[in-house]
Design an enzyme around this catalytic site. Structure first.
Site, PDB file in Angstrom:
ATOM      1  N   GLY A  52     -44.451 -17.760  -9.112  1.00 38.70           N
ATOM      2  CA  GLY A  52     -43.770 -18.464  -8.293  1.00 38.70           C
ATOM      3  C   GLY A  52     -43.432 -19.842  -9.000  1.00 38.70           C
ATOM      4  CE  LYS A  72     -45.980 -26.951   4.192  1.00 42.23           C
ATOM      5  NZ  LYS A  72     -45.479 -26.040   5.321  1.00 42.23           N
ATOM      6  NE  ARG A 110     -40.508 -13.636  -8.494  1.00 46.75           N
ATOM      7  CZ  ARG A 110     -40.590 -14.290  -7.425  1.00 46.75           C
ATOM      8  NH1 ARG A 110     -39.564 -14.842  -6.594  1.00 46.75           N
ATOM      9  NH2 ARG A 110     -41.786 -14.708  -6.879  1.00 46.75           N
ATOM     10  N   GLY A 146     -47.446 -15.249  -3.917  1.00 51.62           N
ATOM     11  CA  GLY A 146     -48.044 -14.888  -2.637  1.00 51.62           C
ATOM     12  C   GLY A 146     -48.878 -13.819  -2.691  1.00 51.62           C
TER      13      GLY A 146
END
Length: 410
Positions: A363, A210, A42, A387
């Site tokens: 991510g 998840k 990043r 996200g």
């Protein structure tokens, strides 16, 4: 959307020499226990916008965050190592303020000359940054704007936070002339391509831990994609929804019914692993064993997809013209359980080589690509915001993008 947003080229055309410019960058990089940066991706991605402004003579003030500090300033989450790493990549000294908008930040900002850069301390050290109270956020935004006043401008270049309605992302853009940075403009351009002008066959690869994190994007893309490959920890909730035992694997029991509904509704689109690499415990030295997906032993947990799953997924990806990948296939940080993620990454890279448009959705996926030694050039685009990418693909409004489309403040 990007064509209608005011962008960095427009700001540079106006002229920024001697002008204060506040840049919201995403410098939220992972640190090891010793405070060393383990993946500078990043930071590297933030350089083009900052360099363009500095080379044009702007007085640049950068706001960024690191981690999720809970009670104000936390020395372990200081941006000090980030300032050093950013300076190396820019080839110039990056000052680090001792606070966010306090006396040190104000004094340093006032002392900037053309081509100077100041990094504010972790903006989340100020609880107003993430406050749900509009007035509190606006007060902090006002102090941030003051650092580049008079005549200042705001450049939004932290794509990883544009889905957050936070002071340095959203509110400050209501106070200053605002522009999309190079990184944000590119990210939106890529995501627009994935949602509006996708060349088929279109394959989506989803991993991570998840199902609940990916539910929205599964439902949104299941009607657009030709296939959705499910791996990572989330695959075990799908396997359980098929009535299979998953041992001690990660399981979201409250999502089993949802996964059953998705599996029935999109049976022709969803693809699950056929074999799993299991171990007795979550540890790098736990001996791996490959078993069929419907034969996971009691007392063992799945930590990666198996080689036959990789082969099948790779065959599917080899025919794709467009690929979106978000989330690792297993615990890639442990060498014994990295083969699934590496195999899928290599398959996506091979699709790029055959002319497919491939996007790695930020991510952990981006970190995995770099950690496993696969060249970033082997993909069409590697996003900096997992996200934000997912929320955009779900069709959600991203506050940090929406505000850039508003009229400029007078």
């Amino acid at each position: 959307m990007t064509s209608s947003l005011p962008n960095l080229d427009g700001l540079l055309a106006e002229g920024v020499s001697g002008r204060g410019v506040l840049v919201r960058s995403d410098l939220n990089v992972p640190l090891d226990d010793g405070g060393e940066i383990t993946d500078p991706g990043r930071i590297t991605a933030s350089v083009p916008t900052l360099k363009a402004l500095l080379d044009a003579g702007a007085k640049v003030v950068v706001a960024a965050h690191l981690g999720r500090p809970k009670n104000g300033a936390d020395p372990k989450l200081s941006l000090a190592p980030v300032a050093a790493a950013l300076g190396e990549r820019l080839g110039r000294h990056v000052q680090l303020a001792g606070d966010v908008v306090g006396s040190d930040a104000l004094a340093r900002a006032e002392g900037l000359t053309e081509g100077d850069i100041l990094l504010l301390e972790n903006v989340r050290f100020d609880p107003r940054e993430t406050s749900k109270d509009d007035g509190e956020r606006l007060a902090l935004a006002g102090q941030l704007a003051e650092l580049v006043s008079p005549g200042g401008a705001f450049v939004s270049d932290g794509f990883g936070v544009v889905h957050r309605k936070q002071a340095s992302v959203y509110d400050v853009a209501t106070l200053l002339p605002h522009y999309a940075g190079t990184l944000v403009a590119k990210e939106i351009e890529v995501l627009e391509k994935l949602t509006s002008s996708t060349t088929r066959p279109y394959a989506v690869v989803l991993g991570g831990s998840k199902v609940s994190d990916k539910l929205g994007v599964i439902e949104s893309l299941a009607t657009k994609a030709d296939s959705i490959v499910i791996g990572g920890g989330m695959c075990f909730t799908f396997l359980a929804a098929h009535g299979l035992s998953v041992g001690t694997s990660l399981l979201e029991t409250e999502m089993i019914d949802t996964c059953r509904r998705l599996s029935e509704t999109y049976a022709d689109v969803l693809r699950l692993p056929v074999d799993i690499v299991v171990a007795e415990k979550f540890a790098a030295d736990s001996p791996p064993e490959t078993v069929a997906a419907d034969r996971i032993p009691e007392g063992k947990m799945g930590l990666d997809i198996g080689p036959e799953s990789v082969r099948r997924f790779a065959a599917l990806l080899s025919n794709a013209e467009t690929v979106f990948w978000n989330g690792p296939m297993g615990v890639f940080e442990f060498p014994a359980f990295a083969a699934g993620t590496k195999g899928v990454a290599e398959a996506v890279a091979a699709a790029t080589g055959k002319g497919a448009f491939t996007v790695v959705g930020g991510g952990d996926s981006a970190a995995a690509v770099r950690a496993l030694g696969i060249a970033e050039a082997d993909f069409s685009h590697i996003s900096t915001g997992g996200g934000a990418s997912l929320e955009y693909l779900e069709g959600k409004t991203l506050p940090g993008i929406e505000v850039l489309g508003r009229p400029q403040p007078s």
